[in-house]
Each structure stands twice: as structure tokens, then as C-alpha cells.
Design an enzyme around this catalytic site. Structure first.
Site, PDB file in Angstrom:
ATOM      1  N   PHE B 119     -14.762 -10.724  54.308  1.00  0.00           N
ATOM      2  CA  PHE B 119     -14.788 -11.470  53.019  1.00  0.00           C
ATOM      3  C   PHE B 119     -14.262  -9.862  52.101  1.00  0.00           C
ATOM      4  CE2 PHE B 119     -17.125 -15.468  50.119  1.00  0.00           C
ATOM      5  CZ  PHE B 119     -16.429 -16.212  50.826  1.00  0.00           C
ATOM      6  N   GLN B 240     -19.208 -13.023  36.432  1.00  0.00           N
ATOM      7  CA  GLN B 240     -17.501 -13.110  37.278  1.00  0.00           C
ATOM      8  C   GLN B 240     -17.666 -14.153  36.948  1.00  0.00           C
ATOM      9  OE1 GLN B 240     -18.881 -14.259  41.364  1.00  0.00           O
ATOM     10  NE2 GLN B 240     -18.438 -11.402  41.629  1.00  0.00           N
ATOM     11  N   HIS B 242     -14.306 -16.070  38.715  1.00  0.00           N
ATOM     12  CA  HIS B 242     -13.866 -16.299  40.493  1.00  0.00           C
ATOM     13  C   HIS B 242     -12.199 -15.705  40.210  1.00  0.00           C
ATOM     14  CE1 HIS B 242     -12.985 -17.568  44.514  1.00  0.00           C
ATOM     15  NE2 HIS B 242     -13.838 -17.339  44.824  1.00  0.00           N
ATOM     16  N   LEU B 252     -13.099 -24.476  42.472  1.00  0.00           N
ATOM     17  CA  LEU B 252     -13.304 -23.322  43.523  1.00  0.00           C
ATOM     18  C   LEU B 252     -11.662 -23.181  44.563  1.00  0.00           C
ATOM     19  CD1 LEU B 252     -14.430 -19.902  43.266  1.00  0.00           C
ATOM     20  CD2 LEU B 252     -16.166 -20.961  44.771  1.00  0.00           C
ATOM     21  N   GLU B 255     -13.008 -17.384  48.937  1.00  0.00           N
ATOM     22  CA  GLU B 255     -12.541 -16.130  49.471  1.00  0.00           C
ATOM     23  C   GLU B 255     -12.285 -16.108  50.553  1.00  0.00           C
ATOM     24  OE1 GLU B 255     -14.400 -13.076  46.054  1.00  0.00           O
ATOM     25  OE2 GLU B 255     -14.844 -11.779  49.072  1.00  0.00           O
ATOM     26  N   ARG B 286     -14.119  -8.632  43.665  1.00  0.00           N
ATOM     27  CA  ARG B 286     -13.504 -10.124  42.884  1.00  0.00           C
ATOM     28  C   ARG B 286     -13.763  -9.284  41.421  1.00  0.00           C
ATOM     29  NH1 ARG B 286     -18.451 -14.911  44.587  1.00  0.00           N
ATOM     30  NH2 ARG B 286     -16.784 -15.059  46.665  1.00  0.00           N
ATOM     31  N   HIS B 353     -17.488 -18.239  36.669  1.00  0.00           N
ATOM     32  CA  HIS B 353     -18.453 -18.880  38.164  1.00  0.00           C
ATOM     33  C   HIS B 353     -19.497 -18.205  38.455  1.00  0.00           C
ATOM     34  CE1 HIS B 353     -17.935 -19.867  42.752  1.00  0.00           C
ATOM     35  NE2 HIS B 353     -18.035 -18.461  42.710  1.00  0.00           N
ATOM     36  N   ARG B 397     -21.004  -8.719  41.429  1.00  0.00           N
ATOM     37  CA  ARG B 397     -21.630  -9.625  42.696  1.00  0.00           C
ATOM     38  C   ARG B 397     -20.420 -10.056  43.440  1.00  0.00           C
ATOM     39  NH1 ARG B 397     -21.306 -14.510  45.606  1.00  0.00           N
ATOM     40  NH2 ARG B 397     -21.230 -15.781  43.709  1.00  0.00           N
TER      41      ARG B 397
END
Lengths: 230, 586
Positions: B119, B240, B242, B252, B255, B286, B353, B397
Site C-alpha cells: 500500500f 484527505q 483520496h 472509491l 489504493e 495519498r 475521503h 493518513r
């Protein structure tokens, strides 16, 4: 696009009625978008919805006679006038909102949690990819209720017949190599009603928005029972 | 009619991963616990988490919690509190094993262990090679975890109030929280739940933006309740976006798609992340990837007739990998983008997000009411998950750390509540004034007559937030945003419900949610306006550099007078050496 929507508010209505709405559509619009547009026209119109992408399972409705999740049902697939009703066979709370408590009660009856009798290892319980593959098609259930509320056996005996959703969940734990309560699980499904009221009408398979197959799961449970009996 | 009252040892608001993992600890310890959720528990938004949960299990590549900690501190752009981060990264390992023991159907490796994928922002050896730290159940990890936790709570006989809407916290003169006023959505009747301890686990607030991956229910209710109770929110400017929401829709695309080998291209087919993050490329953090996409589009290199998005290319991957590891994504892409990723790339653009900020807590999940660095917590009040700010995510994050945060801190709050209730076994006397002020706010929506509709004002508000507090932020634009949101807050008084019936009145709950969203939106807009630097997700072209001398500190926002105060970052971990701020490159 023309819609005919089921309305009933116990505070003000003596009986339910169908109400006509017209919604301006755009490309890629889902039924949920249309229901939200209807709600903008009439804020008293009530339905459940949340994630908008088919994973939370809130917005199951009966549309043109079939149970579907509104958020992943494209308007382009629906015949006009689109008739939207609450799930059949459940008491209506208001408009498209039904009382799902019996459905949840049946789910709880199959002890839907992993049961281990041995002490837990320090790390993960090992499971081979092949064993894990057996959970595919079972664990993905989102408990929307499209299947059970499309099942005639569940309509007639919602308190005695567990219904396709609960039985799919029972199968999910029977199929899990980590679970150690198969015998108890199988015993608890004995009797003429709990599972054996399934007459393989297969409405559940048709209705499942996640492409799962509760009838096959029920057949699988029956096969294990039969094997154990011999 | 007299207000109905019920008493519990603990009240948990919210039935997502944090609330349910806390409830499970408490019910297993035989405490009397009430879980209040405005939706049936498995509809909570944890269900939508796709990619997975981080834990340094080292099942695929070498790993340890200290590397995970480094990545998280760096990912936070050095705004995260290192004591809480150390705790989270160490606890990740037993937390994931406990989940597996509880029944989560994780994907598996050939040796039978939990499958882990790569990730963004993950490294081995403090910034070295890519790590594989994200434990996954295909691309439905949140669903698998939430359903398992609900199942275990049924076994433990947790008391659920399903489809009850929490309206306000009740507190006494000393500011101690005594429980909450909640509304039974089905009947429209209020209920007062008194509790010795209260845990807020109400999740995020992505609905404040027009385009979001968040569900309709993510309206920041717990955060707004805290503000109304006279308590602050921390670091709300850090929101955030995304990188890969389905363009124009916001759903979404995990990732994990890039973790499995997918990558982004612009209209020229160029793999543009190589320019912005030469090493990590598409698996940079991100905030970095989201800004890169927006920069490409603004530079005229966007795809589609409006040149307003980029493409996520997956079709070079084996169909078997997509079927096995990304089945949900394939389904979503087909439904919402009309694209089968096995054949064609997916159109994507950043989507609102996750909020890094929230209710300030210490590393035990206890709510911290002041900006005093050595200040004490508020006894009996806890917060965990996206509604809280521990702060483990700081300014940005990392993917896979959100499920981790809710599970670790939910579990921890549960354990700490057990101790608190043992030491404080009795209920405090009810404060009637606080109850009646909560009832007044609730009853105010009974006002009839002509006015603005809820949906009208909501539309205006969400558009304003998107236009004035998005991926890139400059002074004038934000100043205007704050004024507009203030004006919208004033307009709330002119909103009238068209529906005044009792039974399942969503018009009423949506009005209460709108009120919550506006308070939370203002906390974002005001906090953002005043932070004059770029850090993590807060990106200011007018102050393009991170400014550690002036701004390595947490923002605290109070609703009363839109007051701001600041508080130091806790840079001292528990057992290891501090990671000092460095330039953040991927």
C-alpha cells in the site's frame, strides 16, 4: 422518467396508495438517485439508504416486481413507468421502509459467529487458500434482505423458516475450516421448517444483488447432512 | 409525556469498527453496554473499507512495527503524536490476530497465513524498499471486519439501539458527560440514556463535501455534539482527498489497485507519478498522489471530453489477479464507470475521503478538553475512530491505517472503560438543565411555516465546502469560504421541515444532520484559513512549504466565537527514539 411510488404514513394515512412522480434523468443515474430526487420534490417521502455503492445493504426495494438494491440499479435497465414498492411480506413502517426485525431475528438463530473449541494460537489460525476459497460466495452477504423477502416460504413462515439469508450465513460457518461446531450447527437446522421449508423456488438467487446463491448453499448444507447420516 | 430514561454502565455512540470493537471488550467483561446507531450496525461505513488493515506481521516481506511507526510518522508529515503512533503500530499485530480469531475471512497465502499487500507510503527499514503490510480480505476488508465484529457482539449479547439517532450529549455543571439524548427514528420518541462512561465512535464527516467517497450517514454527528458540549475539535483542516474516486461520482477505487500493480496515466498515456514521486511512484502517500492528479488536470493533461480526470490502468494485470484480489472494484467500475478494468482503464479523480482531525484524545482514547500540553483528560468521556484524533494520522493518513486506528483504539477504549467503571461504580446525578437544552434544540424543528428546505441548504453548503476548502487552498478563497459557511449557519434558522410526522421522519434526522455538518464544516474552514503553511493534506500554494518552527503544532477549534488555540505535537514515543522532522519525499 415516470415513477409510481408506494406511499403510506401511519400518522396520517388510513391506507397505502401509489403516487406519481416525474424525475429528470441524466446518464449513469441509479434508482437511488431518482429516489433522492423524488425526496427533494417531497421531503415527506421516506426510504433507507447510505453508502450508495452496494455494500451497506440499506436500500433494498421492490422495483417493477423484483427486489433490488436501489443504489446499484441503473435507471436505464428499468421499464417505464417505474413502480417502486417496499419489500413484500414485511410490515411497512412508512413508505419504502419496512420492519426487518424478523429477518434479523432469523439471522441470529443460526449462531452466526466463528466457534472455536481449541485454545487460540498465538498467531493466526492457519487456513490454506483452497480452504479460504470455500468462503467465497458466502461471506460477501450484505444482509440487505432482497433474498429472504422475495421467498414465498419466508412470506408464509417468517418465524419458523430461517430464510435464504440466515441459511447462507449458516453455510458460511459450516464451510469455514476454522469453525469447530459443525455438528451443533447441523443439528440445529433439523426439523420440517428451519431449513426444509426451502422448496428451491430460487427467487433468492434471482434477487441477490451480490450474485450470491443461497439455494446452492442450502443444497450444500443438505448434502453435508446426508453424508453425515450415511 | 415524561421523557423515558434508561441507564447503562457505558454508552457507545456508533456501531462501526471502533464502536463494535469497544462494545465487544465491554460485553465480554459483562458490563451493561448500550450501542446506539442511526443505522443497523452492518450498514455503518466501516463496511465500505476496501483495501485492508496495516500490521507488521511480515507474512510476505520482512517487516516490524518500528518500520510501520516510521512510515506513519513520515506519512503524518510529522504532525502525528509519536506516543500514540508507537502504541498503534505495536498493538496492530495482536489486534489483527484477535480479529482473525474472531472469524474475519482474510485472504490467505500458500502457507496458510494472512495475505498482505503493498500500500502507499509503506517501506522496509525506515524508508527503504516497498513493504507489504496491509492485511486484506480480497477488496472487502471492511465488510469482512464489520460483519465479524457484529457477529461476535451478538454472541456477547451487546444491547443495541438500532436506528436511534444521537442528538446531544448531556453534561453537568462540571462538564462531566452523563449520557446522551437520543431519538428513536421509527417512533420519533426521544430517549435519555444515562451512562457512567460515554464513548463517541460516530465516524467521519465526508458528506460536508459535494463529491465524496463517504456514505450519506457520514455527517460528523459526534464531532458536532462535542462542539455543542463546549469541547474542541483538533486538526480539522486536515482532510484527505483520496486520489482515486470514480470521476464525477466519488465512489472509491482502493489504493490496493495500485498495490497490486495498477498505475495512473494522463491523456498522453504518460505514467505521470514518475515525475512527482520518482521512487514510490503510484504508491506515494495519498496527499502527494491527489495533488499530482489535480496538477495534471490543471496543466491540461486530463482525460475525457472535459479533460477533467486521469485514468487508472489495470488491464496489464492478469485477469486472475483482478478476479481474486479486486473483485469488488471490478464490479464497482462496471456499475458506476461503465468500464471493465480487465479491458479498459478506470476514469478517476480525487474524492473527499477521510478527516484526520477530530475529537482530541490521549493515547488511551480519553477526551482532552484543553490546549494545555500537560492538561488532564475529561473523566468518563472517550472517543475512538474517525470521529477522534489521537493523533495517529497527523496531517495525512496512510492507507490501511484507518481500519487499524478504529480497531486498536476502539479495543483500547473498551479496556480502559472497564477500569474506569470499576473505580467509579455509580451514576452521577442527572443535570436537568442540560436535558432541557438538548430537548429544546430537538423540539425547535417542530416549528412550522414557510422556509428553506433542508435539501436546498445542504446543497449550497456542500458546494461551498468543495469550492473553498478542497485540495488546493489559498487565503482569499478560504476567507470567502468561511464567510459563506457562516452565512449558511445563519440561514439554518430559516430552514423549516415540510414533514412533521413522528414515524420514521427522515426529514427531521436530515435536518439534525445538516446542523451537525455545518458546525463541522466551519471547524474545517476556520482551522484551514489560519494554518499558514503546507503540510500533508493541507496544501496552500500561497505558503507552499512546511514550516516546523511556526506550525509543528495541533489546531484546536471551539464553536463558541470560532476560537482557535494551539497545542504541541507529542514527539516523544513510548520506548524508542523520536523521529525528528525531515523533508518528506517519496
Amino acid at each position: 422518467m415516470k415513477f409510481s411510488v408506494y406511499r403510506y404514513n401511519p400518522d396520517t394515512d388510513n391506507e397505502p396508495y401509489m403516487q406519481a412522480f416525474e424525475v429528470e434523468t441524466r446518464q449513469g443515474m441509479m434508482l437511488r438517485d431518482a429516489l433522492m430526487a423524488i425526496q427533494e420534490q417531497d421531503e415527506s417521502f421516506t426510504f433507507r439508504h447510505s453508502c450508495g455503492e452496494g455494500v451497506c445493504g440499506s436500500d433494498g426495494v421492490n422495483v417493477n416486481g423484483s427486489n433490488k438494491l436501489a443504489c446499484i440499479t441503473p435507471l436505464s435497465e428499468l421499464k417505464e413507468t417505474v413502480e417502486v414498492r417496499p419489500f413484500p411480506g414485511r410490515p411497512v413502517v412508512r413508505d419504502l421502509v419496512v420492519d426487518m426485525s424478523q429477518f434479523y431475528a432469523q439471522y441470529k438463530k443460526v449462531d452466526p459467529w466463528l466457534i472455536r473449541k481449541e485454545p487460540m494460537p498465538e498467531q493466526e489460525i492457519l487456513q490454506s487458500p483452497e480452504e479460504r476459497d470455500k468462503l467465497d460466495g458466502l461471506y460477501e452477504c450484505i444482509m440487505c434482505g432482497c433474498c429472504s423477502t422475495s421467498c414465498p416460504s419466508f412470506w408464509w413462515n417468517p418465524d419458523k423458516f430461517l430464510g435464504p439469508q440466515a441459511l447462507l450465513s449458516a453455510c458460511r460457518f459450516l464451510a469455514d475450516s476454522r469453525d469447530q461446531a459443525s455438528e451443533e450447527r447441523l443439528n440445529s437446522l433439523e426439523g420440517p421448517y428451519k431449513m426444509f421449508r426451502c422448496h428451491t423456488i430460487m427467487n433468492c438467487v434471482e434477487a441477490c444483488p451480490k450474485g450470491l446463491n443461497p439455494t446452492k448453499a442450502i443444497g450444500h448444507i443438505k448434502a453435508i447432512m446426508l453424508k453425515d447420516a450415511i | 409525556m415524561a421523557l423515558e430514561k434508561q441507564r447503562f454502565d457505558t454508552l457507545i455512540l456508533g456501531a462501526g469498527g471502533a464502536g463494535l470493537n469497544a462494545a465487544l471488550q465491554l460485553a465480554n467483561a459483562n458490563l451493561k453496554v448500550a450501542v446506539v446507531s442511526k443505522v443497523f450496525p452492518t450498514r455503518s461505513h466501516t463496511v465500505a473499507a476496501q483495501g485492508g488493515v496495516n500490521a507488521a506481521l511480515a507474512n510476505v516481506l520482512p517487516d516490524n512495527w518500528h518500520w510501520h511507526m516510521f512510515d506513519t510518522v513520515k506519512g503524518s508529515d510529522y504532525l502525528g503524536d509519536q506516543d500514540a503512533i508507537e502504541y498503534m503500530c505495536r498493538e496492530a499485530i495482536p489486534t489483527v490476530y484477535e480479529l482473525e480469531h474472531n472469524g474475519v475471512p482474510f485472504s490467505r497465502l500458500a502457507n496458510g497465513k494472512i495475505y498482505q499487500r503493498a500500500f502507499g507510503g509503506q517501506s522496509q527499514n525506515f524508508g527503504g524498499d516497498q513493504a507489504a503490510r496491509t492485511c486484506a480480505a480480497a477488496d472487502r476488508t471492511g465488510h469482512a471486519i464489520l460483519h465479524t465484529l457484529y457477529q461476535q457482539n451478538i454472541r456477547a449479547k451487546t444491547h443495541f439501539f438500532d436506528e436511534y439517532f444521537a442528538a446531544d450529549l448531556i453534561r453537568d455543571q462540571e462538564g462531566i458527560i452523563l449520557g446522551a439524548l437520543v431519538l428513536d427514528i421509527a417512533t420519533g420518541e426521544p430517549l435519555l440514556i444515562e451512562a457512567k462512561t460515554t464513548l463517541l465512535a460516530t465516524g467521519g464527516c465526508g458528506q460536508v463535501f459535494r463529491t465524496t467517497s463517504n456514505a450519506h450517514i457520514n455527517t460528523g454527528d459526534g464531532k458536532a455534539m462535542i462542539l455543542r458540549a463546549g469541547l474542541p475539535l483538533m486538526d480539522m483542516e486536515f482532510f484527505q482527498f483520496h486520489p482515486t474516486g470514480i470521476a464525477g461520482k466519488g465512489m472509491l477505487i482502493t489504493e490496493g489497485v495500485r498495490g497490486e500493480g495498477g498505475y495512473l496515466i494522463n491523456k498522453d498515456g504518460e505514467r505521470f507519478m514518475e515525475k512527482y514521486a520518482p521512487n514510490a511512484k503510484d504508491l506515494a502517500s495519498r496527499d502527494v498522489v491527489a495533488r499530482s492528479i489535480v496538477t495534471e488536470v490543471r496543466g491540461g493533461r486530463g482525460c475525457g471530453p472535459e479533460a477533467d480526470h486521469v485514468m487508472l490502468k489495470v488491464n496489464h494485470l492478469d485477469e486472475e489477479v483482478i478476479a481474486k484480489r479486486l473483485p469488488g472494484i471490478r464490479e464497482s467500475s462496471k456499475i458506476f464507470a461503465g468500464v471493465d478494468p480487465v479491458k479498459d482503464p478506470i476514469p478517476v479523480f480525487p474524492t473527499a475521503h477521510y478527516v484526520m482531525g477530530g475529537i482530541p484524545t490521549d493515547r488511551f482514547g480519553r477526551v482532552m478538553p484543553t490546549s494545555d500540553d500537560d492538561g488532564d483528560h475529561l473523566p468518563g468521556l472517550y472517543a475512538a475512530g474517525e470521529c477522534a484524533c489521537a493523533s495517529v494520522h497527523g496531517a495525512n493518513r496512510l492507507g490501511g491505517n484507518s481500519l487499524l486506528d478504529i480497531l486498536v483504539f476502539g479495543r483500547l477504549a473498551g479496556k480502559n472503560i472497564i477500569d474506569y467503571v470499576r473505580d467509579n461504580p455509580s451514576h452521577r446525578p442527572l443535570d436537568e438543565a442540560s436535558v432541557s437544552s438538548a430537548m429544546d434544540r430537538f423540539n425547535k424543528w417542530d416549528a412550522k411555516g414557510d422556509g428553506i428546505t433542508v435539501s436546498e441548504l445542504r446543497k449550497e453548503f456542500r458546494k461551498t465546502m468543495e469550492d473553498h476548502a478542497g485540495v488546493f487552498r489559498v487565503e482569499d478563497m478560504m476567507q470567502e469560504g468561511v464567510e459563506k459557511v457562516r452565512a449558511i449557519r445563519d440561514k439554518l434558522a430559516d430552514v423549516r421541515l415540510t414533514d412533521h410526522s413522528k414515524t420514521f421522519n427522515t426529514n427531521r434526522t436530515e435536518a439534525l444532520e445538516l446542523e451537525n455538518m455545518i458546525d463541522v464544516g466551519l471547524s474545517i474552514a476556520v482551522s484551514a484559513l489560519h494554518r499558514k503553511e503546507s503540510r500533508g493534506a493541507h496544501s496552500r500554494p500561497d505558503y507552499p512549504k512546511r514550516d516546523d518552527a511556526e506550525w509543528m503544532k495541533h489546531t484546536l477549534y471551539w464553536r463558541e466565537g470560532d476560537k482557535l488555540e494551539y497545542k504541541g505535537v507529542r514527539s516523544q514515543p513510548l520506548t524508542v527514539e523520536s523521529f525528528p522532522p525531515k523533508e518528506r519525499v517519496y
